[in-house]
Design a protein around this motif. Structure first.
Motif, PDB file in Angstrom:
ATOM      1  N   ARG A  39      45.921  32.818  46.366  1.00 54.05           N
ATOM      2  CA  ARG A  39      45.691  34.021  45.581  1.00 54.05           C
ATOM      3  C   ARG A  39      45.654  33.580  44.128  1.00 54.05           C
ATOM      4  NH1 ARG A  39      47.115  38.673  47.975  1.00 54.05           N
ATOM      5  NH2 ARG A  39      48.735  37.538  49.083  1.00 54.05           N
ATOM      6  N   ARG A  41      45.061  34.627  40.013  1.00 52.11           N
ATOM      7  CA  ARG A  41      44.995  35.701  39.014  1.00 52.11           C
ATOM      8  C   ARG A  41      43.735  35.544  38.182  1.00 52.11           C
ATOM      9  NH1 ARG A  41      48.244  39.336  39.079  1.00 52.11           N
ATOM     10  NH2 ARG A  41      50.378  39.143  39.721  1.00 52.11           N
ATOM     11  N   ARG A  42      43.094  36.652  37.923  1.00 51.46           N
ATOM     12  CA  ARG A  42      41.907  36.627  37.058  1.00 51.46           C
ATOM     13  C   ARG A  42      42.317  36.209  35.648  1.00 51.46           C
ATOM     14  NH1 ARG A  42      37.563  39.111  39.510  1.00 51.46           N
ATOM     15  NH2 ARG A  42      38.098  40.475  41.220  1.00 51.46           N
ATOM     16  N   GLY A  45      43.616  38.829  33.480  1.00 50.19           N
ATOM     17  CA  GLY A  45      44.873  39.422  33.925  1.00 50.19           C
ATOM     18  C   GLY A  45      44.715  40.697  34.726  1.00 50.19           C
ATOM     19  N   VAL A  48      43.657  40.150  41.069  1.00 49.28           N
ATOM     20  CA  VAL A  48      43.637  38.837  41.701  1.00 49.28           C
ATOM     21  C   VAL A  48      42.438  38.738  42.638  1.00 49.28           C
ATOM     22  CG1 VAL A  48      46.138  38.528  41.602  1.00 49.28           C
ATOM     23  CG2 VAL A  48      45.118  39.601  43.589  1.00 49.28           C
TER      24      VAL A  48
END
Length: 141
Positions: A39, A41-42, A45, A48
């Motif tokens: 997973r 995180r972009r 923020g 995901v």
């Protein structure tokens, strides 16, 4: 002798596809190429996404194929032997592979890239809109 499955209850209707999916998952056993699922995180923020990373050292982009059909993601790798090379020792095989992943409904492939011998495939699942629907009850006399 009939086989009893977890979905054989008369109260579970329409789960045939889930049962077939679980059977198909149970039959996969090849560990090549090794892979990770993580997973991520972009960067902004905001949420995901999932990333599948396969170790495909020695494969060129033209040796790899990433496809989706219905809810199945398939990655294939095909290397051909270079007939002009003469090996004194061959420890790195020119190997073919096929790796499949079953995707949940709504999963989307964001993209794929080959970086430092790793094939990165990014997937997103858009948040479904929550729908609450009131069902009218007809009254008959």
């Amino acid at each position: 002798m009939s086989r009893v499955t977890p979905f054989s209850s008369p109260l579970l209707l329409g789960f045939d596809a889930v049962e077939r999916t679980l059977e198909r998952i149970g039959k996969t056993g090849d560990g090549y190429p090794p892979y990770n699922i993580e997973r991520v995180r972009r960067e902004d923020g905001e949420g995901v996404f999932l990333r599948i990373t396969l170790a495909v050292a020695g494969f060129r982009p033209e040796d790899l194929e990433v496809t989706t059909e219905e809810s199945q993601l398939t990655i294939r790798g095909r290397q051909s032997d270079d007939k002009e090379r003469e090996f004194l020792h061959r420890g790195i095989a020119a190997r073919q592979f096929q790796k499949s992943f079953l995707l949940a409904d709504g999963m989307q492939i964001i993209g794929a890239q080959l970086k430092n011998g790793l094939l990165l495939i990014d997937l997103a699942r858009p948040e479904p809109e929550r729908v609450i629907r009131r069902i009218a009850i007809d009254v008959t006399d």
